[in-house]
Scaffold this motif. Sequence first.
Motif, PDB file in Angstrom:
ATOM      1  N   GLY A  17       9.001   9.833  12.308  1.00 22.58           N
ATOM      2  CA  GLY A  17       8.867  10.073  10.872  1.00 22.58           C
ATOM      3  C   GLY A  17       7.857   9.211  10.148  1.00 22.58           C
ATOM      4  O   GLY A  17       7.739   9.304   8.927  1.00 22.58           O
ATOM      5  N   THR A 141       1.134  12.720   3.306  1.00 22.62           N
ATOM      6  CA  THR A 141       2.230  13.156   4.167  1.00 22.62           C
ATOM      7  C   THR A 141       2.635  14.589   3.840  1.00 22.62           C
ATOM      8  O   THR A 141       2.833  14.929   2.671  1.00 22.62           O
ATOM      9  CB  THR A 141       3.456  12.231   3.979  1.00 22.62           C
ATOM     10  OG1 THR A 141       3.049  10.878   4.191  1.00 22.62           O
ATOM     11  CG2 THR A 141       4.562  12.585   4.959  1.00 22.62           C
ATOM     12  N   GLN A 145       7.773  16.137   6.241  1.00 26.63           N
ATOM     13  CA  GLN A 145       7.971  14.776   6.742  1.00 26.63           C
ATOM     14  C   GLN A 145       8.241  13.777   5.620  1.00 26.63           C
ATOM     15  O   GLN A 145       8.464  12.594   5.878  1.00 26.63           O
ATOM     16  CB  GLN A 145       6.712  14.340   7.523  1.00 26.63           C
ATOM     17  CG  GLN A 145       6.925  13.202   8.493  1.00 26.63           C
ATOM     18  CD  GLN A 145       5.639  12.803   9.212  1.00 26.63           C
ATOM     19  OE1 GLN A 145       4.539  13.135   8.782  1.00 26.63           O
ATOM     20  NE2 GLN A 145       5.774  12.092  10.306  1.00 26.63           N
ATOM     21  N   SER A 148      11.627  11.629   5.741  1.00 24.46           N
ATOM     22  CA  SER A 148      11.588  10.548   6.724  1.00 24.46           C
ATOM     23  C   SER A 148      10.605   9.460   6.323  1.00 24.46           C
ATOM     24  O   SER A 148      10.883   8.268   6.485  1.00 24.46           O
ATOM     25  CB  SER A 148      11.212  11.111   8.101  1.00 24.46           C
ATOM     26  OG  SER A 148      12.155  12.070   8.527  1.00 24.46           O
ATOM     27  N   ILE A 289      16.491  10.805   7.088  1.00 26.48           N
ATOM     28  CA  ILE A 289      16.607  11.814   8.149  1.00 26.48           C
ATOM     29  C   ILE A 289      17.667  12.851   7.787  1.00 26.48           C
ATOM     30  O   ILE A 289      17.473  14.062   7.961  1.00 26.48           O
ATOM     31  CB  ILE A 289      16.944  11.131   9.488  1.00 26.48           C
ATOM     32  CG1 ILE A 289      15.751  10.260   9.928  1.00 26.48           C
ATOM     33  CG2 ILE A 289      17.298  12.152  10.556  1.00 26.48           C
ATOM     34  CD1 ILE A 289      16.073   9.302  11.059  1.00 26.48           C
ATOM     35  N   ASP A 292      16.439  15.463   5.302  1.00 22.30           N
ATOM     36  CA  ASP A 292      15.630  16.538   5.876  1.00 22.30           C
ATOM     37  C   ASP A 292      16.504  17.625   6.491  1.00 22.30           C
ATOM     38  O   ASP A 292      16.045  18.754   6.690  1.00 22.30           O
ATOM     39  CB  ASP A 292      14.683  15.981   6.943  1.00 22.30           C
ATOM     40  CG  ASP A 292      13.534  15.171   6.339  1.00 22.30           C
ATOM     41  OD1 ASP A 292      13.246  15.369   5.141  1.00 22.30           O
ATOM     42  OD2 ASP A 292      12.945  14.345   7.059  1.00 22.30           O
TER      43      ASP A 292
END
Length: 442
Positions: A17, A141, A145, A148, A289, A292
């Motif tokens: 990540g 980014t 993503q 993360s 995490i 996501d």
Amino acid sequence: MQTATQQEPQNLIDRIGIPRPLLWGFVGLLLFMIGDGVEAGYLAPFLESQGQSSTRVALLFTVYGVAVSISSWLSGPLSDMWGPKKVMWVGLWIWGIFEVLFLVLGLQPNNYNMMVVAYTARGLGYPLFAYGFLVWIAAATPARQLGSAAGWFWFAFSGGLPTLGSLFASFAIPRIGEMGTFWSSLALVMAGGLVALLCTHEPSGSKRLSPPDVTLKQAMFGSISIIWREPKTAIAGLVRTINTSSEYAFLVIMPGVFTKLVGFSLEQWLQLLSIVFLSNIIFNLLSGILADRLGPRTVVAVGGGLGAAICVPLFYYVPLSMPHNFPIAAAMGVLYGASLAAFVPLSGLMPQVCPKEKAAALSILGLGAGASTWVGPAIVTWFQGSVGTAGVIWIFSGLYVLSALMTMAITVSPEARAYTRQAELEASQLDKEAAMHAAGGQ
């Protein structure tokens, strides 16, 4: 063989990540924030040992927090206009120069007025560095993503302030003394800043992010007007303010609670603080995490808002009921640190809510983060005299319940989702064309 070997760790970095081109920025941020966090657990008791009243100490932290909140907001529009990397340079030098003045003219002669001036000015430094890097992350980014990447940002941020910073202080103070430890923080900050800025070469950080026709005045106004143009940013800013307000309040009131009432030494308190925020940095990653996968609103509202509403009273009442019991206090601290970490997905959510104005949206989060540094101590200043420390604890618990309710109103519109998908498709197409062109050139 050599090419495959070189690419394997790079792919691993992406898989966990971290945006690969920004790796050294994360390393430098961690070192910078360790230096910034060295004083976090012992500046208040040090000042009180020098004859400063707790009210004066709380006022110093409050004024410092106002400077932090202003600088946190400025980090967005200035990064838009100058590029995040230049903003980070400015933040690094502000921190270094005013830290020297704070130590030489304020702390050493115990001059309270100079402490206020220099410490407040130094408060402009770390948000420009840290939140300038957060804008850089948002610019470089992909949306898939961002959760993360935001988790890794807050891992590095809170890994230093105050987790490893306080742990470093607990070992340094008995060996080089309190003033020597203050000076060591300057070396850590400068080392981290130079690592991040000299070793990170991702190109968008050095470029202006706003269109060429946007003036600084327009960028500043845009980073404020977004509050009423997109009210969800205002809600997110308030949630972010509540998020760490108790942390900064606890840096004022908890050293006394744990050293005078629970029966810990200063070193034990600093080690407890490190354990609390070791938990925080681990759960920073996990919450990013989880966001996501489960959605950021769920993680923030349930894990953050409702979790902290329960864990704040536990962190206060359980150690008081079981004095001198370090493992029990540490267990309560771990729960508290984890609940604060569950707010991390806000940093990944806001660029999705406002994909056309990522820096402006993040500047409101920065404003909220900065505001928490003075709102927490201000609540102590305003209410501790009338309702006591226990009353302050329940005020924070109620604020966290309110933050959970507000979080449910922060939704991503279909238009914003469509814009993000289109932008990522276009970026992916450009990357493919660039790769084909490079392959053809070879």
